[in-house]
Structure formats: C-alpha cells, structure tokens
Scaffold this motif. Structure first.
Motif, mmCIF file in Angstrom:
data_model
loop_
_atom_site.group_PDB
_atom_site.id
_atom_site.type_symbol
_atom_site.label_atom_id
_atom_site.label_comp_id
_atom_site.label_asym_id
_atom_site.label_seq_id
_atom_site.Cartn_x
_atom_site.Cartn_y
_atom_site.Cartn_z
ATOM 1 N N LEU A 72 0.964 -1.202 -0.024
ATOM 2 C CA LEU A 72 0.029 -0.013 -0.001
ATOM 3 C C LEU A 72 0.802 1.252 -0.026
ATOM 4 O O LEU A 72 0.540 2.314 -0.600
ATOM 5 C CB LEU A 72 -0.912 0.156 1.137
ATOM 6 C CG LEU A 72 -1.905 1.281 1.259
ATOM 7 C CD1 LEU A 72 -2.919 1.123 0.037
ATOM 8 C CD2 LEU A 72 -2.744 1.041 2.461
ATOM 9 N N LYS A 73 1.761 1.251 0.821
ATOM 10 C CA LYS A 73 3.119 2.442 0.812
ATOM 11 C C LYS A 73 3.724 2.680 -0.698
ATOM 12 O O LYS A 73 3.736 3.614 -1.013
ATOM 13 C CB LYS A 73 3.990 2.100 1.976
ATOM 14 C CG LYS A 73 3.456 2.521 3.148
ATOM 15 C CD LYS A 73 4.536 2.135 4.314
ATOM 16 C CE LYS A 73 4.294 2.357 5.824
ATOM 17 N NZ LYS A 73 5.107 2.137 6.592
ATOM 18 N N GLN A 74 3.835 1.610 -1.098
ATOM 19 C CA GLN A 74 4.529 1.428 -2.448
ATOM 20 C C GLN A 74 3.543 2.229 -3.656
ATOM 21 O O GLN A 74 3.820 3.004 -4.373
ATOM 22 C CB GLN A 74 5.126 0.121 -2.959
ATOM 23 C CG GLN A 74 6.407 -0.257 -2.108
ATOM 24 C CD GLN A 74 6.723 -1.816 -2.650
ATOM 25 O OE1 GLN A 74 6.147 -2.399 -3.340
ATOM 26 N NE2 GLN A 74 7.847 -2.073 -1.907
ATOM 27 N N GLN A 75 2.485 1.711 -3.508
ATOM 28 C CA GLN A 75 1.280 1.846 -4.286
ATOM 29 C C GLN A 75 1.148 3.591 -4.116
ATOM 30 O O GLN A 75 0.775 4.420 -5.257
ATOM 31 C CB GLN A 75 0.221 1.298 -4.250
ATOM 32 C CG GLN A 75 0.201 -0.023 -4.892
ATOM 33 C CD GLN A 75 -1.232 -0.905 -4.820
ATOM 34 O OE1 GLN A 75 -2.011 -0.342 -3.782
ATOM 35 N NE2 GLN A 75 -1.216 -1.863 -5.429
ATOM 36 N N ARG A 90 3.877 5.682 -5.629
ATOM 37 C CA ARG A 90 3.759 5.520 -7.187
ATOM 38 C C ARG A 90 2.738 6.427 -7.595
ATOM 39 O O ARG A 90 2.973 7.239 -8.741
ATOM 40 C CB ARG A 90 3.663 4.401 -7.616
ATOM 41 C CG ARG A 90 4.937 3.233 -7.893
ATOM 42 C CD ARG A 90 4.638 2.002 -8.574
ATOM 43 N NE ARG A 90 3.601 1.142 -8.303
ATOM 44 C CZ ARG A 90 3.505 0.202 -7.238
ATOM 45 N NH1 ARG A 90 4.822 -0.373 -6.960
ATOM 46 N NH2 ARG A 90 2.688 -0.621 -7.095
ATOM 47 N N LEU A 91 1.729 6.549 -7.033
ATOM 48 C CA LEU A 91 0.629 7.403 -7.286
ATOM 49 C C LEU A 91 0.838 8.877 -7.219
ATOM 50 O O LEU A 91 0.764 9.713 -7.935
ATOM 51 C CB LEU A 91 -0.697 7.074 -6.524
ATOM 52 C CG LEU A 91 -1.801 8.039 -6.763
ATOM 53 C CD1 LEU A 91 -2.347 7.916 -8.180
ATOM 54 C CD2 LEU A 91 -2.780 7.593 -5.539
ATOM 55 N N VAL A 92 1.769 9.137 -5.785
ATOM 56 C CA VAL A 92 2.101 10.696 -5.881
ATOM 57 C C VAL A 92 3.058 10.988 -6.673
ATOM 58 O O VAL A 92 3.015 12.062 -7.261
ATOM 59 C CB VAL A 92 2.637 10.700 -4.249
ATOM 60 C CG1 VAL A 92 3.414 11.997 -4.075
ATOM 61 C CG2 VAL A 92 1.626 10.469 -3.244
ATOM 62 N N MET A 136 1.202 16.792 -12.887
ATOM 63 C CA MET A 136 0.805 18.198 -12.586
ATOM 64 C C MET A 136 1.945 19.170 -12.947
ATOM 65 O O MET A 136 1.603 20.009 -13.596
ATOM 66 C CB MET A 136 0.686 18.225 -10.954
ATOM 67 C CG MET A 136 -0.455 17.794 -10.585
ATOM 68 S SD MET A 136 -2.288 18.416 -11.352
ATOM 69 C CE MET A 136 -2.146 20.144 -10.687
ATOM 70 N N ILE A 137 3.202 18.646 -13.073
ATOM 71 C CA ILE A 137 4.357 19.405 -13.613
ATOM 72 C C ILE A 137 4.116 19.405 -14.975
ATOM 73 O O ILE A 137 4.326 20.699 -15.299
ATOM 74 C CB ILE A 137 5.603 18.824 -13.095
ATOM 75 C CG1 ILE A 137 6.086 19.032 -11.684
ATOM 76 C CG2 ILE A 137 6.714 19.329 -13.713
ATOM 77 C CD1 ILE A 137 7.099 18.332 -10.983
ATOM 78 N N ALA A 138 3.709 18.396 -15.619
ATOM 79 C CA ALA A 138 3.777 18.463 -17.003
ATOM 80 C C ALA A 138 2.332 19.668 -17.500
ATOM 81 O O ALA A 138 2.683 20.351 -18.481
ATOM 82 C CB ALA A 138 3.638 17.206 -17.597
ATOM 83 N N PHE A 139 1.334 19.136 -16.590
ATOM 84 C CA PHE A 139 0.250 20.322 -16.964
ATOM 85 C C PHE A 139 0.702 21.730 -16.785
ATOM 86 O O PHE A 139 0.073 22.537 -17.683
ATOM 87 C CB PHE A 139 -1.020 19.798 -15.985
ATOM 88 C CG PHE A 139 -2.401 20.638 -16.404
ATOM 89 C CD1 PHE A 139 -2.794 20.523 -17.461
ATOM 90 C CD2 PHE A 139 -2.656 21.482 -15.426
ATOM 91 C CE1 PHE A 139 -3.969 21.263 -17.885
ATOM 92 C CE2 PHE A 139 -3.772 22.254 -15.614
ATOM 93 C CZ PHE A 139 -4.416 22.091 -16.815
ATOM 94 N N ARG A 140 1.361 21.891 -15.766
ATOM 95 C CA ARG A 140 1.657 23.559 -15.651
ATOM 96 C C ARG A 140 2.596 23.757 -16.710
ATOM 97 O O ARG A 140 2.350 24.996 -16.918
ATOM 98 C CB ARG A 140 2.402 23.417 -13.969
ATOM 99 C CG ARG A 140 2.669 24.788 -13.611
ATOM 100 C CD ARG A 140 3.650 24.795 -12.346
ATOM 101 N NE ARG A 140 4.715 24.643 -12.737
ATOM 102 C CZ ARG A 140 5.757 24.154 -12.055
ATOM 103 N NH1 ARG A 140 5.416 23.862 -10.847
ATOM 104 N NH2 ARG A 140 6.969 23.675 -12.535
ATOM 105 N N ARG A 141 3.350 22.986 -17.016
ATOM 106 C CA ARG A 141 4.481 23.554 -18.017
ATOM 107 C C ARG A 141 3.473 23.851 -19.543
ATOM 108 O O ARG A 141 3.828 24.846 -20.049
ATOM 109 C CB ARG A 141 5.414 22.301 -18.162
ATOM 110 C CG ARG A 141 6.660 22.403 -17.301
ATOM 111 C CD ARG A 141 7.653 21.626 -17.663
ATOM 112 N NE ARG A 141 8.615 21.764 -16.575
ATOM 113 C CZ ARG A 141 9.681 20.741 -16.330
ATOM 114 N NH1 ARG A 141 9.576 19.856 -17.155
ATOM 115 N NH2 ARG A 141 10.541 21.196 -15.307
#
Length: 169
Positions: A11-14, A17-19, A26-31
């Motif tokens: 669960l922590k790994q998932q 990965r999700l984060v 979000m970085i790609a969308f902001r750019r």
C-alpha cells in the motif's frame, strides 16, 4: 501478522507511485498551461479582441461626427446636432477603458503566474522575457556580422595587393 505487514508495504509503495505520477502529471500540465507560446496566443486573442472593439467604436464615433457635419452642411436650415456622436464617443471611451483594464489584468496575471505559480527561474515568462529562438537568431546574426567584417577586411587586403602588384609592373 506477516500478511498485514506485506499489505501495508504494498500500500505504501502504491501510494508513493501514485503521488509520483500525479506530481509528474501536474508538473507537465503546469508547463503546458504556462508555456510561452500558449500564453502569447491567449494574450493576443484577449487583448486583440478588446483592441478590435476599441477601433470599431472609434470608427463609429468618426462616422457619427462626419454624418452630423454632412447633414449640417447639406440640408438647409438644419441645426448641427451631435447627439449620436456623443453616444458613439461614450461607447468609444468605454471600450478604450475596457482595453486598458484588460491589458492591466493580463499584465498582473502574468506577474502572479511568475511570482507564485512557477517554481524555477528558467520557467518564468513575461512580456519582457526573451524567447530562446530569438536569442539563437541574435547569436547567429552577431556571428554573421563578424564574418561579414572579416570578408570586407580580406577584400580590402586583396585590393591593396592588386594595387601594389599593378604599380610594381
């Protein structure tokens, strides 16, 4: 107990990965959203539309003014009346003030983007920010100017050599 520990670790790994993926997204969308070409297009459309309205209102004002003058000059005993001209002038001034307000809003919005939403200095954008393609063109132009100067110097040297050779004969 081992089973619950394994589930918790997965669960922590998932979650990690999700984060990471959502962060990258979000970085790609902001750019994308704050890309200079997109912002230039949006600003051009918004300010250009307001400018077009202002020009339209100016033409309307001039038309009403000349129409009033024409009626006064051509028609006998017609008093000069500028009622429609004042209405058109009022619309023009409203449109010009709207254009100014839009330009100010766009300017301060770009300032907000640069100061609060964009993380790095390299990504900042604005009205006075040079684009990389224009910087590259300027560097090529400087290099070309230096080559032209060298070419002129070589041509002058060749001309001098030819003059010396012809005088020596």
């Amino acid at each position: 107990m081992l089973f619950k520990s394994r589930q918790a670790e997965e669960l922590k790994q998932q979650r990690a990965r999700l984060v990471k993926k959502s962060s990258e997204g979000m970085i790609a969308f902001r750019r994308f959203l704050f890309a200079p070409n997109l912002l230039t297009f949006v600003i051009s459309v918004v300010v250009g539309n307001a400018f077009g309205s202002t020009v339209r209102e100016l033409v309307s004002t001039l038309f009403h003014f000349f129409s009033a003058i024409w009626r006064w000059l051509i028609q006998a005993n017609h008093p000069i009346r500028f009622d429609s001209t004042w209405t058109a002038l009022s619309a023009f001034l409203t449109s010009a003030l709207t254009l100014l307000a839009i330009a100010l809003a766009v300017f301060y919005f770009i300032q907000f983007i640069n100061n609060w939403l964009i993380g790095t200095e390299d990504e900042k954008w604005g009205y006075d920010e040079p684009h990389q393609d224009s910087l590259n063109e300027q560097a090529l132009q400087r290099e070309n100017n230096k080559l032209v100067e060298k070419n002129i110097a070589l041509q002058e040297e060749i001309i001098q050599l030819l003059k010396n050779k012809s005088e020596g004969k």
